[in-house]
Motif scaffolding. Structure first.
Motif, PDB file in Angstrom:
ATOM      1  N   HIS A   1       0.812  -1.218   0.000  1.00  0.00           N
ATOM      2  CA  HIS A   1       0.000   0.000   0.000  1.00  0.00           C
ATOM      3  C   HIS A   1       0.846   1.270   0.000  1.00  0.00           C
ATOM      4  N   TRP A   2       2.018   1.238   0.566  1.00  0.00           N
ATOM      5  CA  TRP A   2       2.851   2.441   0.597  1.00  0.00           C
ATOM      6  C   TRP A   2       3.597   2.641  -0.713  1.00  0.00           C
ATOM      7  N   ARG A   3       3.813   1.578  -1.498  1.00  0.00           N
ATOM      8  CA  ARG A   3       4.578   1.707  -2.737  1.00  0.00           C
ATOM      9  C   ARG A   3       3.696   1.692  -3.983  1.00  0.00           C
ATOM     10  N   ASP A   4       2.652   0.843  -4.010  1.00  0.00           N
ATOM     11  CA  ASP A   4       1.891   0.602  -5.230  1.00  0.00           C
ATOM     12  C   ASP A   4       0.545   1.321  -5.302  1.00  0.00           C
ATOM     13  N   VAL A   5       0.093   1.905  -4.199  1.00  0.00           N
ATOM     14  CA  VAL A   5      -1.226   2.533  -4.170  1.00  0.00           C
ATOM     15  C   VAL A   5      -1.058   4.037  -4.002  1.00  0.00           C
ATOM     16  N   GLU A   6      -1.598   4.792  -4.947  1.00  0.00           N
ATOM     17  CA  GLU A   6      -1.501   6.253  -4.874  1.00  0.00           C
ATOM     18  C   GLU A   6      -2.425   6.790  -3.788  1.00  0.00           C
ATOM     19  N   SER A   7      -1.923   7.741  -3.017  1.00  0.00           N
ATOM     20  CA  SER A   7      -2.786   8.360  -2.004  1.00  0.00           C
ATOM     21  C   SER A   7      -3.697   9.382  -2.679  1.00  0.00           C
ATOM     22  N   ILE A   8      -4.817   9.641  -2.035  1.00  0.00           N
ATOM     23  CA  ILE A   8      -5.801  10.578  -2.577  1.00  0.00           C
ATOM     24  C   ILE A   8      -5.963  11.705  -1.583  1.00  0.00           C
ATOM     25  N   ASP A   9      -5.747  12.924  -2.032  1.00  0.00           N
ATOM     26  CA  ASP A   9      -5.871  14.088  -1.154  1.00  0.00           C
ATOM     27  C   ASP A   9      -7.326  14.315  -0.764  1.00  0.00           C
ATOM     28  N   ASP A  10      -7.520  14.852   0.433  1.00  0.00           N
ATOM     29  CA  ASP A  10      -8.866  15.230   0.869  1.00  0.00           C
ATOM     30  C   ASP A  10      -9.402  16.305  -0.074  1.00  0.00           C
ATOM     31  N   ILE A  11     -10.722  16.350  -0.190  1.00  0.00           N
ATOM     32  CA  ILE A  11     -11.372  17.353  -1.040  1.00  0.00           C
ATOM     33  C   ILE A  11     -12.394  18.114  -0.193  1.00  0.00           C
ATOM     34  N   LYS A  12     -12.874  19.229  -0.725  1.00  0.00           N
ATOM     35  CA  LYS A  12     -13.965  19.990  -0.092  1.00  0.00           C
ATOM     36  C   LYS A  12     -15.145  19.993  -1.042  1.00  0.00           C
ATOM     37  N   LEU A  13     -16.321  19.722  -0.510  1.00  0.00           N
ATOM     38  CA  LEU A  13     -17.529  19.772  -1.315  1.00  0.00           C
ATOM     39  C   LEU A  13     -17.789  21.209  -1.754  1.00  0.00           C
ATOM     40  N   ASP A  14     -18.512  21.393  -2.858  1.00  0.00           N
ATOM     41  CA  ASP A  14     -18.821  22.745  -3.318  1.00  0.00           C
ATOM     42  C   ASP A  14     -19.950  23.345  -2.469  1.00  0.00           C
ATOM     43  N   ASP A  15     -20.437  24.514  -2.846  1.00  0.00           N
ATOM     44  CA  ASP A  15     -21.463  25.211  -2.061  1.00  0.00           C
ATOM     45  C   ASP A  15     -22.809  24.479  -2.046  1.00  0.00           C
ATOM     46  N   GLN A  16     -23.018  23.545  -2.985  1.00  0.00           N
ATOM     47  CA  GLN A  16     -24.242  22.737  -2.997  1.00  0.00           C
ATOM     48  C   GLN A  16     -24.024  21.381  -2.312  1.00  0.00           C
ATOM     49  N   GLY A  17     -22.836  21.190  -1.733  1.00  0.00           N
ATOM     50  CA  GLY A  17     -22.518  19.934  -1.052  1.00  0.00           C
ATOM     51  C   GLY A  17     -22.203  18.795  -2.002  1.00  0.00           C
ATOM     52  N   LYS A  18     -21.758  19.126  -3.213  1.00  0.00           N
ATOM     53  CA  LYS A  18     -21.494  18.104  -4.231  1.00  0.00           C
ATOM     54  C   LYS A  18     -20.031  18.168  -4.682  1.00  0.00           C
ATOM     55  N   TYR A  19     -19.586  17.046  -5.263  1.00  0.00           N
ATOM     56  CA  TYR A  19     -18.244  17.002  -5.829  1.00  0.00           C
ATOM     57  C   TYR A  19     -18.163  15.771  -6.729  1.00  0.00           C
ATOM     58  N   SER A  20     -17.542  15.920  -7.875  1.00  0.00           N
ATOM     59  CA  SER A  20     -17.275  14.799  -8.762  1.00  0.00           C
ATOM     60  C   SER A  20     -15.771  14.565  -8.745  1.00  0.00           C
ATOM     61  N   LEU A  21     -15.375  13.398  -8.276  1.00  0.00           N
ATOM     62  CA  LEU A  21     -13.960  13.105  -8.042  1.00  0.00           C
ATOM     63  C   LEU A  21     -13.523  11.922  -8.885  1.00  0.00           C
ATOM     64  N   THR A  22     -12.484  12.104  -9.672  1.00  0.00           N
ATOM     65  CA  THR A  22     -11.868  11.001 -10.403  1.00  0.00           C
ATOM     66  C   THR A  22     -10.570  10.667  -9.686  1.00  0.00           C
ATOM     67  N   PHE A  23     -10.437   9.397  -9.281  1.00  0.00           N
ATOM     68  CA  PHE A  23      -9.231   9.005  -8.544  1.00  0.00           C
ATOM     69  C   PHE A  23      -8.623   7.742  -9.152  1.00  0.00           C
ATOM     70  N   PRO A  24      -7.307   7.555  -8.958  1.00  0.00           N
ATOM     71  CA  PRO A  24      -6.610   6.422  -9.577  1.00  0.00           C
ATOM     72  C   PRO A  24      -6.938   5.105  -8.874  1.00  0.00           C
ATOM     73  N   LEU A  25      -6.875   4.021  -9.654  1.00  0.00           N
ATOM     74  CA  LEU A  25      -7.070   2.673  -9.128  1.00  0.00           C
ATOM     75  C   LEU A  25      -5.734   1.944  -9.069  1.00  0.00           C
ATOM     76  N   TYR A  26      -5.732   0.812  -8.422  1.00  0.00           N
ATOM     77  CA  TYR A  26      -4.538  -0.040  -8.382  1.00  0.00           C
ATOM     78  C   TYR A  26      -4.179  -0.431  -9.816  1.00  0.00           C
ATOM     79  N   LYS A  27      -2.894  -0.379 -10.134  1.00  0.00           N
ATOM     80  CA  LYS A  27      -2.440  -0.606 -11.508  1.00  0.00           C
ATOM     81  C   LYS A  27      -2.725  -2.043 -11.956  1.00  0.00           C
TER      82      LYS A  27
END
Length: 181
Positions: free
Chosen positions: A78-104
């Protein structure tokens, strides 16, 4: 073992996570649509969400052929092969569309069970979390080995079933299988 609950505080927020039911074979990333709101109606505007991914190799597809052993044993660093994902903040409507990487997929030697955990934080520090699980695979055909059911007597003949499973593990394929023990 007994315990007392001195105070129960129900969740004051809700988080809806819309993640594709099936993640494409060999996918590099996935998009999740988040919707956070307080239970009294207002959106969770500008609230922080953390995302955690956990990956576990498995030797079985989550299909009707789950009784076939597939792939090779391997471990995920997990420390070498899995990318970490930064925390996000929801927008003013409480929504967010997030694209994040998967295990290779190039590192997979068998299917991988993935758990995605999304945690929405209140400004006071309390949180609600939602988890979803999916199975990932690189999209290669795999030979499967099905062991007999029940106990096997010593010095007895044993019959195994060998099959070539499709790229998604949902059907049997015709073809040649080279299997080395």
């Amino acid at each position: 073992f007994t315990f007392n609950v001195s105070e129960f505080v129900p969740e004051r927020m809700d988080l809806t996570v819309d993640l594709p039911k099936d993640i494409g074979l060999g996918a590099k990333d996935v998009t999740a649509n988040l919707d956070g709101r307080y239970l009294f109606g207002s959106p969770a505007a500008q609230n922080r969400v953390s995302i955690r991914t956990d990956y576990q190799p498995t030797n079985h597809f989550d299909t009707k052929y789950s009784d076939y052993f597939v792939g090779q044993a391997f471990s995920i660093s997990h420390w070498r092969d899995v990318e970490s994902i930064d925390d996000i903040k929801l927008d003013d409507q409480g929504k967010y569309s997030l694209t994040f990487p998967l295990y290779k997929s190039s590192l997979m030697k068998s299917p991988v069970n993935a758990r995605f955990t999304f945690e929405l934080f209140e400004t006071g520090g309390a949180s609600v979390s939602r988890s979803q699980q999916r199975q990932l695979w690189s999209g290669k055909k795999l030979a499967g080995l099905k062991a007999p059911q029940g106990d096997i007597d010593s010095y007895s003949s044993v019959e195994f079933h060998v099959a070539l499973l499709s790229v998604d593990g949902k059907q049997l394929e015709a073809g040649k299988v080279d299997y080395h023990l």
